[in-house]
Write an enzyme that holds these catalytic residues in place. Structure first.
Site, PDB file in Angstrom:
ATOM      1  CB  CYS A   1      -0.774  -0.521   1.158  1.00  0.00           C
ATOM      2  SG  CYS A   1      -0.006  -0.204   2.883  1.00  0.00           S
TER       3      CYS A   1
ATOM      4  NE  ARG B   1      -4.382   1.674   1.639  1.00  0.00           N
ATOM      5  CZ  ARG B   1      -4.345   2.341   0.339  1.00  0.00           C
ATOM      6  NH1 ARG B   1      -5.134   1.914  -0.878  1.00  0.00           N
ATOM      7  NH2 ARG B   1      -3.170   3.388   0.639  1.00  0.00           N
TER       8      ARG B   1
HETATM    9  P1  4NP Z   1      -1.348   2.884   3.916  1.00  0.00           P
HETATM   10  O1  4NP Z   1      -2.092   4.039   4.744  1.00  0.00           O
HETATM   11  O2  4NP Z   1      -0.953   2.918   2.598  1.00  0.00           O
HETATM   12  O3  4NP Z   1      -3.157   1.235   3.736  1.00  0.00           O
HETATM   13  O4  4NP Z   1      -0.802   2.377   4.726  1.00  0.00           O
HETATM   14  C1  4NP Z   1      -1.672   5.544   4.033  1.00  0.00           C
HETATM   15  C2  4NP Z   1      -0.446   5.216   5.350  1.00  0.00           C
HETATM   16  C3  4NP Z   1      -0.033   6.845   5.856  1.00  0.00           C
HETATM   17  C4  4NP Z   1      -0.479   7.509   4.354  1.00  0.00           C
HETATM   18  C5  4NP Z   1      -1.366   7.192   3.495  1.00  0.00           C
HETATM   19  C6  4NP Z   1      -1.359   6.501   3.491  1.00  0.00           C
HETATM   20  N1  4NP Z   1       0.674   9.062   4.768  1.00  0.00           N
HETATM   21  O5  4NP Z   1       0.210  10.137   3.449  1.00  0.00           O
HETATM   22  O6  4NP Z   1       1.121   8.851   5.713  1.00  0.00           O
END
Ligand code: 4NP
Length: 160
Positions: free
Chosen positions: A7, A13
């Site tokens: 992700c 996710r």
């Molecule tokens: P992930 O969610 O891709 O599902 O882990 C996110 C976690 C952090 C960030 C964006 C999405 N961020 O911009 O820091």
């Protein structure tokens, strides 16, 4: 077989996907399948999963607290058979970083798991507990689909 869940941040996710897939593989004794996760971004490298991911996984009996975020690295393209991406934007970035040989092995997680065509796992980072619960529902269904796919492949009916 080696599977990498990917992700953006590797804190929401893909840690849930890793946890769900591990739980289903354990349940079916598929201990020869390796599972890991990574993010296309490195902002959270070294951190445990988001506390909302930890909470929703725990509510379904899965402990993901020991996971640590890391950024996708070049070696992942050779080590892993499949790079299973949470959404189209992640898939685009992974394919752009992939050597030509590996590009076709970067796919959407839900597609690969037989959970629909072009289906995405929405980013819950700026959302609430309900968004995280929705992610769990999606990755848990994907984990069941992955186990079914691997079982079919192992029985020789379809190629892995
Ligand atoms: P992930 O969610 O891709 O599902 O882990 C996110 C976690 C952090 C960030 C964006 C999405 N961020 O911009 O820091």
């Amino acid at each position: 077989m080696r599977l990498l869940m990917v992700c953006l941040g590797n804190i929401c996710r893909s840690p849930l996907a890793e946890g769900a897939v591990r739980a289903h593989l354990d349940r079916h004794g598929l201990d020869w399948v390796e599972v890991d996760s990574a993010g296309t971004g490195g902002w959270h490298a070294g951190e445990p999963p988001d506390r909302r991911s930890i909470a929703v996984a725990a509510s379904f009996g899965v402990d993901i607290r020991a996971q640590r975020a890391r950024k996708l690295v070049r070696a992942d393209f050779t080590h892993f058979d499949w790079l299973l991406c949470a959404d189209h934007s992640v898939l685009r970035d992974v394919r752009a970083a992939a050597p030509a040989e590996a590009r076709e092995r970067a796919v959407l997680l839900l597609d690969w798991a037989g959970q629909g065509t072009d289906a995405e796992i929405p980013d819950p980072y700026t959302g609430d507990a309900e968004d995280f619960r929705r992610v769990w529902t999606l990755v848990d269904a994907a984990a069941a689909g992955i186990v079914a796919r691997i079982a079919r492949a192992a029985s020789g009916r379809i190629p892995g």
